[in-house]
Each structure stands twice: as C-alpha cells, then as structure tokens.
Design an enzyme around this catalytic site. Sequence first.
Site, PDB file in Angstrom:
ATOM      1  N   GLU A  74       0.835  -1.207   0.000  1.00  0.00           N
ATOM      2  CA  GLU A  74       0.000   0.000   0.000  1.00  0.00           C
ATOM      3  C   GLU A  74       0.872   1.261   0.000  1.00  0.00           C
ATOM      4  OE1 GLU A  74      -2.555  -0.475   3.428  1.00  0.00           O
ATOM      5  OE2 GLU A  74      -4.072  -1.492   2.223  1.00  0.00           O
ATOM      6  N   GLU A 113      -6.689  -7.817  -0.204  1.00  0.00           N
ATOM      7  CA  GLU A 113      -7.049  -7.823   1.220  1.00  0.00           C
ATOM      8  C   GLU A 113      -8.538  -7.565   1.331  1.00  0.00           C
ATOM      9  OE1 GLU A 113      -4.826  -5.150   3.718  1.00  0.00           O
ATOM     10  OE2 GLU A 113      -2.900  -6.027   3.181  1.00  0.00           O
TER      11      GLU A 113
END
Length: 600
Positions: free
Chosen positions: A181, A259
């Site tokens: 991320e 995720e």
Amino acid sequence: MGLRLRLWLLLLLHLLRAQAAPRSFVVDRGRDVFLLDGVPFRYVSGSVHYSRVPRQLWSDRLHKMRMSGLNAVQVYVPWNYHEPQPGVYNFQGNRDLVAFLKAASREDLLVILRPGPYICAEWEMGGLPSWLLRKPDIVLRTSDSDFLAAVDSWFHVLLPMLQPWLYHNGGNIISVQVENEYGSYFICDYNYMRHLAGLFRALLGDEIFLFTTDGPEGLSCGTLQGLYSTVDFGPADNMTKIFAMQRKYEPNGPLVNSEYYTGWLDYWGGNHSSQDLESMTSILQSMLELGANVNMYMFHGGTNFGYWNGADWKKIYQPVTTSYDYDAPISEAGDPTPKLLAIQKVISQDGDLLNFLNVLCPYEPIRTQLPLTFEAVKQDYGFVLYRTWLPQNFTKPTRLWAQNNSIHDRAYVMLDGVFQGTMERDKEEAALFLTGQAGSTLDVLMENMGRISYGANFSDFKGLIQPLVLGNAILTNWQLFPLNIDALMESENRAFETQKLDLKPPSGPAFYSAMFQLPGPAWDTFLYLPGWTKGQVWINGFNLGRYWTKRGPQQSLYVPGPLLLPAGASNSIKLLELEQAPPRTQIQFLDRPLLNATIC
Ligand SMILES: *[C@@H]1O[C@H](CO)[C@@H](O)[C@H](O)[C@H]1NC(C)=O
Ligand SMILES: *[C@@H]1O[C@H](CO)[C@@H](O)[C@H](O)[C@H]1NC(C)=O
Ligand SMILES: *[C@@H]1O[C@H](CO)[C@@H](O)[C@H](O)[C@H]1NC(C)=O
Ligand SMILES: *[C@@H]1O[C@H](CO)[C@@H](O)[C@H](O)[C@H]1NC(C)=O
Ligand SMILES: *[C@@H]1O[C@H](CO)[C@@H](O)[C@H](O)[C@H]1NC(C)=O
Ligand SMILES: *[C@@H]1O[C@H](CO)[C@@H](O)[C@H](O)[C@H]1NC(C)=O
C-alpha cells in the site's frame, strides 16, 4: 461409459499439460484470468502470519485453511523478525520461513508472498527494524540512501533463499508483492518503487509474477509499470467502483482483491471490532461471481506475542491489542467460527450444471428430430439433457406442455441458461409459460426418478417420451446429452475446481461442494439439508442418493460411518441441487434421523 469418460478426462488433462508451459503462473490478458500451468486459475486465498502462530501449530492452521476450501495463503515476511540487529539474521524456530513454506506445501496450498520491506500488518513498525532509527534522519520507505542500503542488504539475504520456492522452480510461491500500500504513504517517491522493482527482478528473475496492492486512494502513487496493480477493500466498500479503479490501471487481466477484510483489529481502550457475517459473505460471493481472485485478510489472525504489536496514529496513538483474533473465520485459538462455516458454503458454489456440459458429456450430442428415451441412448440412470431452439418468437407467455403425460419423470427447464421451472409426470396441471425469441436455447434436464418396480406393465421408459409443445408448436430438432455426473463427482477435487471460473449465480441445476472434517471417529450420522429443494448428494464420491427436503417426508439421509474419514482427514461433500439452494447453504450432520416432514 464411466470408464470411457474417465479415460477421456485423463486424456484431456494430458492434452492440457502437453500444451501448457511446465509450472508457470502468468496473466492471460485476453481472458482476464491467471493461468496456472497454462490452465485458467483463480485463487481464493487467506492471510495467515507465521510470526503470529507458534510453529507447532502452523500445520494445524494451514490444514484448516485448506479444508475451508482455500487454494492459497498470503503471507507477510516481517523484516524485523528476521534481522534483529544489522547483519544478524534469524531463520530458526518460529522464524523458519522455509519450514513454513514446506508446511503450506504439505497442505497443497500455494503461497502469495509479501516480503515488504514495509508490511504494515499492524506489526511492530510495520515490519521495519527499529535499529533503522539509530540514524535519526533516515527517511523510511523512500530512496533515502541509508534506507536503501539496509533494504538492499536484507533482500540480498532473503530473496535468494526464496528462489527455489518460486513456483516455476518447483516451489509453491506463485506471486510476490512489492512494498505494501505504498500509495497510502505520505511521501510518493517513484524512485524508491523503481529501485525495489529492479531489486526484486535482479534477485528473483524475470519469470516471477510481481504485483502491488493499494487501497483505491493509493493507486495513483502505489502502482508502477511492470508490477501488476491489485486493490484491497472490505465489505462496506463499493466493490464495483473499486474494481473499476483497478481496471484504469490494468485494463485487462484478472481482478484481484488482495485484502478483503473479514474483520478488523482492536486497540487498547477501544471497542472490540467485529464484521458482520452477512455483508462479509455477500460481498465475497459477489466477487467470486465476478471471477475475481480474492485474499481474505485475515483468515486466521493469531497473536501479537511478546512485543510485536503495532500501533496506529490517527490523531492519537492507538496501540494494537495482544490478540490479533481479527474476528477472522478461524479464531485466535484455531477454532472454526460461524464465519468459517459461512465462508465454506460460499466458496462451495461451483456453478450451473450447464457450465459442465463438456465434462459431463464429452461426446458429440445425439442429434435427432424427435426426442429419444434414456434407453434408446443407453443412459440407464440419472440425467439426460435435451436441447432445442425456439422455432419462432414467443412475445407473449406461452404454455410449455407435454402430450400424453410424456415427462418421465421430472423436467428442469432453462431458457438461454435461465431456470424457468419444473415439469413433472402425472402433474400436468403445473403449467410453465415461456417468452423468448426465435433461436433461444431451450434446455430440458430430464431426471429418471426410478423405474416402476411393481405393476402390470413396468416397461417404464425414461426421458422425454414425446416432443414438448410450446403453444401449438411441436418442438423438434433435438440434441441429447447423456450426462455422466457420477464420474465427475467421483473425480478429484482439482478437476472440479478448474470448472469454477464461469461463476454466475446458479439458477436451476447447479453443483455445490465443500470439504469437512469430523471432530472424532467416523460414526454413522444423518445428513440434513435444511432449506434445500431437491437433488442428489455424494459423500467422498459415494452417491448417497436423492434428497427432496421440500417435498418430504424424509428430511435426513443416512450416512454410514465407513463412508467417512475420521478426524485428521478431509471428507468431501458434493451436491447437485436441481432447483433452488437456500440463501444460507448450510448442511448439518445429525445424531438421529429426521424422516417426518412435519419437523421441517
Ligand atoms: C457503486 O459504484 C458504482 C460505480 O461507481 C455506482 O454506480 C453505484 O451507485 C455505487 N453503489 C453504491 C451502493 O454506492
Ligand atoms: C465504543 O462504543 C460505544 C457505544 O457504541 C461508544 O459510545 C464509544 O464512543 C465507543 N468507544 C470508542 C473508543 O470508540
Ligand atoms: C423476432 O424478434 C426480433 C427482435 O424482437 C426481430 O428482430 C425478429 O425479426 C423477429 N423474428 C421473427 C421471425 O418475427
Ligand atoms: C397424444 O396426445 C395427442 C393430443 O395431445 C393425441 O392426439 C394423441 O392421440 C396422443 N397419443 C397417444 C399415443 O396417446
Ligand atoms: C407398457 O408401457 C409402455 C409405456 O409406459 C408402452 O410404451 C408399452 O407399449 C406398454 N406395453 C404393453 C405390453 O402394454
Ligand atoms: C410426524 O409428525 C407428526 C406431527 O408432529 C406426528 O403427529 C406424527 O406422529 C409423526 N409421525 C411419525 C411417524 O413420527
């Protein structure tokens, strides 16, 4: 026919293997899928962190994940767990990453590896060693030269160790994530990401599939050409919107949610987090129906032993609790939760029977003007699919009917793949009305419900005894597909899994499958299928028989103990539901039979 079909399946697998590159995991941009060994493949994965589970329990947790229907695990490598002091490495005991990969391999799980260097994971310093801060001016996660030097020396130890574990080298690591991320970091340093990409390529080679993961807001900075862009989001987010954003960066190729949040973490002083089961499973189902690849974060959270918990800073400092239970499907203590059972059922939807036609009937269909009986096409039992095409437009609902009670014994009617309803022998009053255009495909799955065993004339032919009539039009020009469903049900699960790609919500006849484990020895039990309508069920490839919960009176099916494998081994259950599965596709094993419909 069973033998011939099985031979054919072997041949097919052989052909696929022959064409496929040996051991490869790549993107097929034309078909928007991954290819594993050249065959379309989708992963349904779960996150588990070896650093949060005692080594003695790795196999147990991985086994439970595989038994839940996952085919991959997603794993972070915490740098600070392995390099406690600069240049001092620890891969022993609980830090034995290779032993963990082996354990996953023993459970037949592929691995999606996320070595960072930054991993977040609510882990101490996001996995970065705190000794980096001995240089107070260091700018973490950038091309700051001190930071890069430390990253380089760490990866020169870690990545070569992983080489033999890459899928194309014979291991189980199919893909590797670069950073984590990064787009959500306050600095956007493309040189840093470029440096990492170059380092991974140099140390892992050109063949390995490299990717990035970002939340929707991070895509603009977190992605890099040459690294496949994936997204992450939870049940409360707008799936359509976020996958559309992934498409901006990857116009072709598989959709991937790296995720998908099954739960959430807790902070000291905060409220306990939980994720409600309904929305979690319904969005999971939507993603699977889209054909997306999904990793569930977490599938088993585990524990922040020692001092390993991380903390968040959102206006205030919020340290994470010792428990990393995460309200995940497998609890911190390794127990299945209601969520696990709910996920098991969702994963287990395998798609419409019509999608399996080429496997169930590998030969050319039989072409015939008027329908033939089961006996005429040498299908003794079970099912034959009768297919024809509408001869003209039917703009108004038009009655589909059978002359002279010629449905032997039940018909499941699909028009262009959409389930329309059933017709039944001796129930002519149950009318079915169709609208459709000339050329629409009319599929009629005919079920033999058992030949008459007593009476004067028991030449009880099966199938469509006379052609169906739509309005006034007698339907001719049929194709017959004799179906060998038992061969598919007896086959290995892997063969079944490869068919899962064309997922759309099942309507009418559809397959379901799940794995389950017994808590103890294999004793007699009774299978109860609450809310299911009608179908056939197989346990470990053994055809247990028909169920017809909706009609009753019988509600449960006897499962003799010797058909089951005791604790420690996995049992498979496969269902062909012919009409309608319940919204909650539960199955139950009871200690006594339910043979009286009034109980349901
Ligand atoms: C989700 O996003 C899509 C596309 O941006 C939009 O059309 C839709 O209305 C959104 N749904 C919700 C529930 O906000
Ligand atoms: C915990 O939940 C209660 C009740 O919903 C709420 O009043 C409180 O503000 C929450 N506490 C925190 C720290 O979020
Ligand atoms: C059937 O309907 C379609 C579209 O509504 C039309 O294009 C076609 O010409 C019609 N065919 C006949 C035979 O009426
Ligand atoms: C079948 O039904 C049609 C009318 O629906 C009738 O004309 C015909 O005689 C019947 N045939 C047989 C063999 O009973
Ligand atoms: C017995 O029944 C079948 C149809 O159910 C029919 O085709 C056959 O002619 C019958 N045979 C006799 C001897 O009546
Ligand atoms: C079935 O259930 C009904 C209603 O509960 C009961 O009256 C009946 O005795 C039951 N029959 C059997 C065979 O158990």
